[in-house]
Design a protein around this motif. Structure first.
Motif, PDB file in Angstrom:
ATOM      1  N   GLU A 156       5.927   5.065  -1.179  1.00 14.44           N
ATOM      2  CA  GLU A 156       7.304   4.580  -1.135  1.00 14.44           C
ATOM      3  C   GLU A 156       7.593   4.043   0.258  1.00 14.44           C
ATOM      4  O   GLU A 156       7.395   4.735   1.247  1.00 14.44           O
ATOM      5  CB  GLU A 156       8.249   5.734  -1.482  1.00 14.44           C
ATOM      6  N   GLU A 157       8.067   2.805   0.319  1.00 18.44           N
ATOM      7  CA  GLU A 157       8.292   2.153   1.615  1.00 18.44           C
ATOM      8  C   GLU A 157       9.320   1.044   1.423  1.00 18.44           C
ATOM      9  O   GLU A 157       9.506   0.548   0.320  1.00 18.44           O
ATOM     10  CB  GLU A 157       6.959   1.587   2.129  1.00 18.44           C
ATOM     11  N   SER A 158       9.964   0.641   2.505  1.00 19.41           N
ATOM     12  CA  SER A 158      10.960  -0.433   2.433  1.00 19.41           C
ATOM     13  C   SER A 158      10.339  -1.808   2.673  1.00 19.41           C
ATOM     14  O   SER A 158      10.929  -2.819   2.313  1.00 19.41           O
ATOM     15  CB  SER A 158      12.072  -0.194   3.449  1.00 19.41           C
ATOM     16  N   ALA A 159       9.177  -1.849   3.290  1.00 16.17           N
ATOM     17  CA  ALA A 159       8.531  -3.113   3.647  1.00 16.17           C
ATOM     18  C   ALA A 159       7.153  -3.197   2.995  1.00 16.17           C
ATOM     19  O   ALA A 159       6.687  -2.250   2.378  1.00 16.17           O
ATOM     20  CB  ALA A 159       8.399  -3.195   5.169  1.00 16.17           C
ATOM     21  N   LYS A 160       6.511  -4.320   3.184  1.00 14.72           N
ATOM     22  CA  LYS A 160       5.157  -4.509   2.668  1.00 14.72           C
ATOM     23  C   LYS A 160       4.213  -3.521   3.356  1.00 14.72           C
ATOM     24  O   LYS A 160       4.335  -3.255   4.544  1.00 14.72           O
ATOM     25  CB  LYS A 160       4.710  -5.943   2.941  1.00 14.72           C
ATOM     26  N   ILE A 161       3.280  -2.985   2.586  1.00 14.43           N
ATOM     27  CA  ILE A 161       2.342  -1.996   3.126  1.00 14.43           C
ATOM     28  C   ILE A 161       0.999  -2.642   3.429  1.00 14.43           C
ATOM     29  O   ILE A 161       0.688  -3.720   2.935  1.00 14.43           O
ATOM     30  CB  ILE A 161       2.154  -0.815   2.157  1.00 14.43           C
ATOM     31  N   ALA A 162       0.215  -1.950   4.238  1.00 17.06           N
ATOM     32  CA  ALA A 162      -1.143  -2.393   4.574  1.00 17.06           C
ATOM     33  C   ALA A 162      -2.112  -1.278   4.194  1.00 17.06           C
ATOM     34  O   ALA A 162      -2.448  -0.431   5.033  1.00 17.06           O
ATOM     35  CB  ALA A 162      -1.241  -2.730   6.053  1.00 17.06           C
ATOM     36  N   PRO A 163      -2.555  -1.245   2.920  1.00 20.34           N
ATOM     37  CA  PRO A 163      -3.464  -0.167   2.507  1.00 20.34           C
ATOM     38  C   PRO A 163      -4.808  -0.269   3.209  1.00 20.34           C
ATOM     39  O   PRO A 163      -5.270  -1.368   3.533  1.00 20.34           O
ATOM     40  CB  PRO A 163      -3.645  -0.378   1.005  1.00 20.34           C
ATOM     41  N   PRO A 164      -5.446   0.876   3.447  1.00 21.29           N
ATOM     42  CA  PRO A 164      -6.776   0.849   4.070  1.00 21.29           C
ATOM     43  C   PRO A 164      -7.805   0.290   3.089  1.00 21.29           C
ATOM     44  O   PRO A 164      -7.564   0.245   1.876  1.00 21.29           O
ATOM     45  CB  PRO A 164      -7.046   2.324   4.373  1.00 21.29           C
ATOM     46  N   PRO A 165      -8.971  -0.125   3.589  1.00 20.79           N
ATOM     47  CA  PRO A 165      -9.985  -0.729   2.715  1.00 20.79           C
ATOM     48  C   PRO A 165     -10.492   0.212   1.625  1.00 20.79           C
ATOM     49  O   PRO A 165     -10.984  -0.246   0.598  1.00 20.79           O
ATOM     50  CB  PRO A 165     -11.122  -1.103   3.662  1.00 20.79           C
ATOM     51  N   GLU A 166     -10.348   1.532   1.813  1.00 29.21           N
ATOM     52  CA  GLU A 166     -10.810   2.492   0.800  1.00 29.21           C
ATOM     53  C   GLU A 166      -9.896   2.535  -0.420  1.00 29.21           C
ATOM     54  O   GLU A 166     -10.224   3.166  -1.421  1.00 29.21           O
ATOM     55  CB  GLU A 166     -10.862   3.923   1.381  1.00 29.21           C
TER      56      GLU A 166
END
Length: 185
Positions: A156-166
């Motif tokens: 849950e977040e208000s902005a775009k996320i940056a998921p890790p490569p895994e």
């Protein structure tokens, strides 16, 4: 706030008011939790709750992890660093009478040690918005082996996320100013 469905359905949780800005508490609303769990129970992701181990990072009040327990998760571990949040989690565990199926880890979710238990299948990640703490917590949880292979992560977040490569981003759903991203490992 209350539990929306399952065996604890209708139980009122500890009163937080409109949140506690000083403690960075911003509880997920009943409506968003209801929609979120309807998606989870809808079959798109199989059955990600029944008999699963749940990890609630930045747990706040513990409402997400308690909702999962109410709907059949076997165990929930809450990770919360704030004293106010820890107090609310303990109160809510007592209100739901689920002490034997829960654990509270009083730590910073961005600095988790190695996991002393089995890894978790369902992860709730609800960091303070727009502070990049979700990325750090997910990296820490992966490094400490807190997250099982093929786990489902709800961020849950208000902005775009940056998921890790895994992690693989499956979808993102918008609820007003809240984005909930579904990821898998």
């Amino acid at each position: 706030m209350r539990i929306i469905g399952g065996s604890f359905r209708g139980r009122a949780l500890a009163f937080v008011g409109k949140g506690d800005a000083g403690a960075h508490l911003r509880p997920t609303t009943d409506r968003v939790r209801e929609t979120l769990f309807n998606v989870l129970m809808g079959g798109r992701y199989g059955d990600p709750i029944t008999d699963m181990r749940c990890l609630d990072l930045f747990a706040g009040t513990g409402a997400l992890g308690l909702e999962a327990l109410s709907r059949g998760a076997s165990h929930t571990t809450f990770v919360e660093t704030g004293r106010k949040g820890q107090s609310l989690i303990c109160e809510n565990i007592a209100l739901c009478d689920c002490k034997t199926t829960t654990k509270l880890v009083a730590r910073d979710a961005t600095r988790l040690p190695a996991n002393p238990d089995a890894p978790y299948d369902l992860i709730f990640l609800d960091p303070p918005y727009a502070k990049s703490m979700g990325e750090a917590a997910l990296k820490s949880a992966l490094a400490g082996e807190w997250i099982a292979k093929e786990a489902l992560i709800l961020w849950e977040e208000s902005a775009k996320i940056a998921p890790p490569p895994e992690c693989e981003l499956l979808e993102t759903r918008k609820f007003g100013g809240t984005n909930i991203s579904f990821l898998t490992t």
